[in-house]
Design a protein around this motif. Structure first.
Motif: not given
Ligand code: PLP
Length: 424
Positions: A182-196, A211-218
């Motif tokens: 694993t080199k990267l995690v990319s994840i939403t902060h809040v789900s647009n379809a569910l609100g989570t 040691g993995i970097g994280v990209v956040v879709d905010g």
């Protein structure tokens, strides 16, 4: 049907505890005062795009009327003025998300371009054959497809962390996916379809432990909550102005300075260079290295004004009020036996996705529109979420701080009428 004015009056009477003056706020959004199909507009499509306060509209008009010129290279007064306003906006956006330096803010067209930029610069130089990128089932297509393209280019592999029946990230399963490849995690902060709302601190900590970097879709977080990128400690955070009451076609990428310095440019062209000869081009400093061509100058300035507008209202008050609205809407919808809510996470932003027994989502949306009520129907650019819950589409009512309990009630009344029509 309650008139727009009555609607706001009801709010304050029903919710004396809220310190948000919704009636006053609604007056600041001129679009909300209109009728649609003869009925007061009830705008519940804020997750797709939110409406603009007068202060943002005025900023755009004033900029074009008084200040416009191209930025950065002009010595004349208008050029200097426009440059100062544009770079001033960068500082405002930096403060808005708690970044350490203004240079850590790159202006882009929106969250979609932000993720593509990160994928094609940071991602492309990091990933090799067999490396893995971890995303989740609840991602918007904008946080899936750029990684799939990158996988095609590099031979990397996409891994997907599952969600439970409430639409919450299964943290233990997520952690199991974090391996030596694993080199990267990319994840939403809040789900647009569910609100989570995703527990980002835990997500980031688990990645950083390895040691993995994280990209956040905010994209869905910044309209609703205070975001502090230093507290989150993510490597990248991207978001869109138009979802947070600013102009369309503009957004930002936050990136940790050292990473931005090391990354190759995104697009080539003017502005992103220091010098060009046919033999050799020297790239500009961060962040200009990533902003090729003439940017959306007016949009950037309006974006910063929208960010300040939110800060002035106060995220504590916004969150408290939206929480009340969400509870009210959840309760009202739960009384309609034909309605099934999709997305019942304990931590949720003000998004209600639902299906109606026996009625296709598009029919619900069309009939609600005839009552002046704007909801979104379809897969919400999150088809894997629809697959997860085995539904083709949902109706989505997504709320903002200018919505009122009476508007929710109007939607539920209209919904009951739809059900009556289809069952009769
Ligand atoms: N990410 C999420 C969670 C979204 O909801 C959206 C838009 O709906 C996007 C990304 C893409 O945003 P934009 O279309 O502004 O680039």
């Amino acid at each position: 049907m309650i008139s727009a004015t009555d609607t706001t009056k009801l709010t304050n009477a029903d919710h004396p505890t809220t310190s948000l003056d919704v009636e006053q706020i609604r007056r600041e959004f001129p679009i909300l005062g209109q009728t649609i199909n003869g009925k007061p507009l009830v705008y519940l499509d804020n997750a797709a795009s939110s409406q603009k306060p007068q202060v943002v509209i005025d900023t755009l008009t004033r900029y074009y009327r008084e200040d416009h010129a191209n930025i950065h290279r002009a010595v004349h007064t208008l050029g200097v003025r426009a440059t100062e306003a544009y770079e001033g906006a960068r500082v405002q956006v930096q403060r808005f998300i708690g970044a350490e330096r203004a240079e850590e803010i790159i202006f882009v067209r929106g969250a979609t371009e932000g993720i593509n930029l990160i994928a094609q610069t940071y991602g492309r130089s990091l990933l090799h054959q067999g490396d893995e990128i971890v995303i989740t089932t609840m991602e918007h297509h904008s946080n899936i497809v750029p990684w799939q393209i990158l996988c095609e280019q590099t031979g990397a592999v996409l891994r997907v962390a599952p969600i439970n029946d409430d639409g919450e990230l299964m943290l233990d399963e997520y952690e199991k996916l974090l391996g030596p490849r694993t080199k990267l995690v990319s994840i939403t902060h809040v789900s647009n379809a569910l609100g989570t709302i995703v527990p980002l601190r835990q997500v980031v900590a688990a990645a950083h432990d390895r040691g993995i970097g994280v990209v956040v879709d905010g994209a869905q977080a910044t309209p609703h909550m205070k975001v502090d990128v230093r507290e989150l400690d993510c490597e990248f955070y991207t978001f869109s102005s138009h979802k947070m009451f600013g102009p369309t076609g503009v957004g930002a990428v936050y990136g940790k300075f050292d990473l931005l310095e090391a990354m190759p440019p995104y697009q080539g062209g003017g502005e992103m260079i220091k010098s060009v000869t046919f033999e050799k081009t020297t790239y500009n400093d961060v962040p200009h290295k990533f902003e090729a061509g003439t940017p959306n100058i007016a949009g950037v300035i309006g974006f910063a004004v929208a960010a300040n507008y939110l800060v002035e209202i106060g995220f504590d008050r916004i969150a408290a009020y939206e929480h009340e609205l969400l509870s009210h809407a959840t309760e009202m919808l739960s009384k309609v036996s034909e309605v099934r809510l999709i997305g019942t996470a304990a931590e949720k932003a003000a998004v209600l996705s639902f299906v109606v027994n026996g009625v296709h989502a598009h029919d619900v949306g069309t009939i609600l529109d005839s009552e002046g009520i704007a909801v979104r129907t379809g897969h919400h650019c999150a088809q894997p979420v629809m697959d997860r819950f085995a539904v083709p589409a949902t109706v989505r009512a997504s709320l903002a701080f200018y919505n009122t309990p009476a508007e929710i009630d109007a939607m539920v009344v209209a919904l009951r009428n739809v059900i009556k029509v289809f069952s009769g």
